[in-house]
Design a protein around this motif. Sequence first.
Motif, short mmCIF file in Angstrom:
data_model
loop_
_atom_site.label_atom_id
_atom_site.label_comp_id
_atom_site.label_asym_id
_atom_site.label_seq_id
_atom_site.Cartn_x
_atom_site.Cartn_y
_atom_site.Cartn_z
N LEU A 141 8.11 -7.56 -1.90
CA LEU A 141 7.76 -7.68 -3.31
C LEU A 141 6.31 -7.25 -3.54
O LEU A 141 5.98 -6.72 -4.62
N SER A 142 5.45 -7.45 -2.56
CA SER A 142 4.06 -6.99 -2.67
C SER A 142 4.01 -5.47 -2.74
O SER A 142 3.32 -4.90 -3.59
N ALA A 143 4.75 -4.81 -1.84
CA ALA A 143 4.76 -3.35 -1.82
C ALA A 143 5.37 -2.77 -3.08
O ALA A 143 4.93 -1.74 -3.59
N GLN A 144 6.40 -3.44 -3.60
CA GLN A 144 7.08 -2.91 -4.78
C GLN A 144 6.13 -2.81 -5.98
O GLN A 144 6.23 -1.86 -6.78
N ALA A 145 5.23 -3.76 -6.11
CA ALA A 145 4.28 -3.70 -7.22
C ALA A 145 3.43 -2.44 -7.12
O ALA A 145 3.09 -1.82 -8.14
N ARG A 146 3.09 -2.05 -5.89
CA ARG A 146 2.25 -0.86 -5.71
C ARG A 146 3.05 0.42 -5.88
O ARG A 146 2.62 1.36 -6.55
N PRO A 186 -1.12 -11.42 -3.82
CA PRO A 186 -2.55 -11.13 -3.77
C PRO A 186 -2.89 -9.83 -4.48
O PRO A 186 -2.11 -8.87 -4.47
N SER A 187 -4.05 -9.80 -5.07
CA SER A 187 -4.54 -8.59 -5.74
C SER A 187 -5.47 -7.85 -4.78
O SER A 187 -6.43 -8.43 -4.25
N LEU A 188 -5.16 -6.58 -4.54
CA LEU A 188 -5.97 -5.77 -3.62
C LEU A 188 -6.93 -4.89 -4.40
O LEU A 188 -6.61 -4.43 -5.50
N GLY A 189 -8.09 -4.63 -3.79
CA GLY A 189 -9.07 -3.77 -4.45
C GLY A 189 -8.87 -2.31 -4.13
O GLY A 189 -8.95 -1.44 -5.00
#
Length: 394
Positions: free
Chosen positions: A339-344, A26-29
């Motif tokens: 994997l979500s956190a790693q992108a950030r 998911p893409s977060l704002g």
Amino acid sequence: MAKILCVLYPDPVTGYPPAYARDSIPSLGEYPDGQTLPSPSAVDFTPGELLGSASGELGLRKFLEEQGHELVVTSDKEGPDSVFDRELADTDVVISQPFWPAYLTAERIAAAPKLKLALTAGIGSDHVDLDAAIKAGITVAEVTFSNSISVAEHAVMQILALVRSFVPSHEWVVKGGWNIADSVERAYDLEGMDVGVLAAGRIGQAVLRRLAPFDVRLHYFDTHRLPAEVEHDLGLTFHPDAQSLARSVDVVSIHAPLHPQTYHLFDAGLIGSMRRGSYIVNTARAEIVVRDDIVKALESGRLAGYAGDVWYPQPPAADHPWRTMPHEAMTPHVSGTTLSAQARYAAGTREILEDFLTGRPIRDTYLIVNGGELAGTGAKSYTADGSASPGTGK
């Protein structure tokens, strides 16, 4: 040009993944408090890739080498002959992770005269001796909030796993059994329990908000009391100290940073003051509790369960007693490295590097130490009293 030494955890035992379980994340704002997500000039990775392991390289190699910088990536960080120690002497920037920390002790800082920036890919900088960094004029930064919600979700999961006795039930399935009585002899409902959070910062507040719909009575202690409207909205009971919190709840979820005031806070005395059959979940830092006192409390029945994903040292020895103690639901330090956190946190690492390497100010919320003193988030979360912070060494 700068030399960047990056210490990341090893690749999967089956090798770096050629494909992933999902096609996207998911893409977060923005983050829940309104803070904007990391904003580097670009990224050289696809969100959802395994970036936190050695082969993932946080997606940094192309960017750094095109700018003429040197990037050394390793997972070998133990002992004087490790790649980490050999490369440290002429390194300008060290990048490490709270999940696979390269402990920057006072001795290692003294052996790194060129070191200017210690950067945590994620949140939590207690693996850096902050007092030594201050004295050496080293900037310490971390990617604040990048994996806070990831950790909060993990903590809620482990609370439920303990109270509902999930791990033993799952083990019966793996063994081929259908042992319902064995599975439920230690299982309870979370509903109606008193649940407390130690430290109500970003992660602690996220845990409180996620637990509110479970119809529990919520408690918290923090050195900075939350606004009255937040307490009212969540039905929170504030406690003046950790001792009051611990003896008033059935479940404690620990989210405090490690510093002299929290080091070994949960010892035999504090645990002994808790309700018999209480649970502790610790996704903060292992040294906030006394290792062997936790084991004894589980063996005696004083505690009904202990879970978390933080150990000391990290990784722990094969014979670490938390691997085999009863009524545990431990995991490796994985809560903040989905994997979500790693992108950030990979994007935030690049943002910090872009600013540092071009002489621009690093975002204030990312700063822990700057200009010879605690700064930014560090000034709110850590203490520096001239002595080494507990937990920074091995």
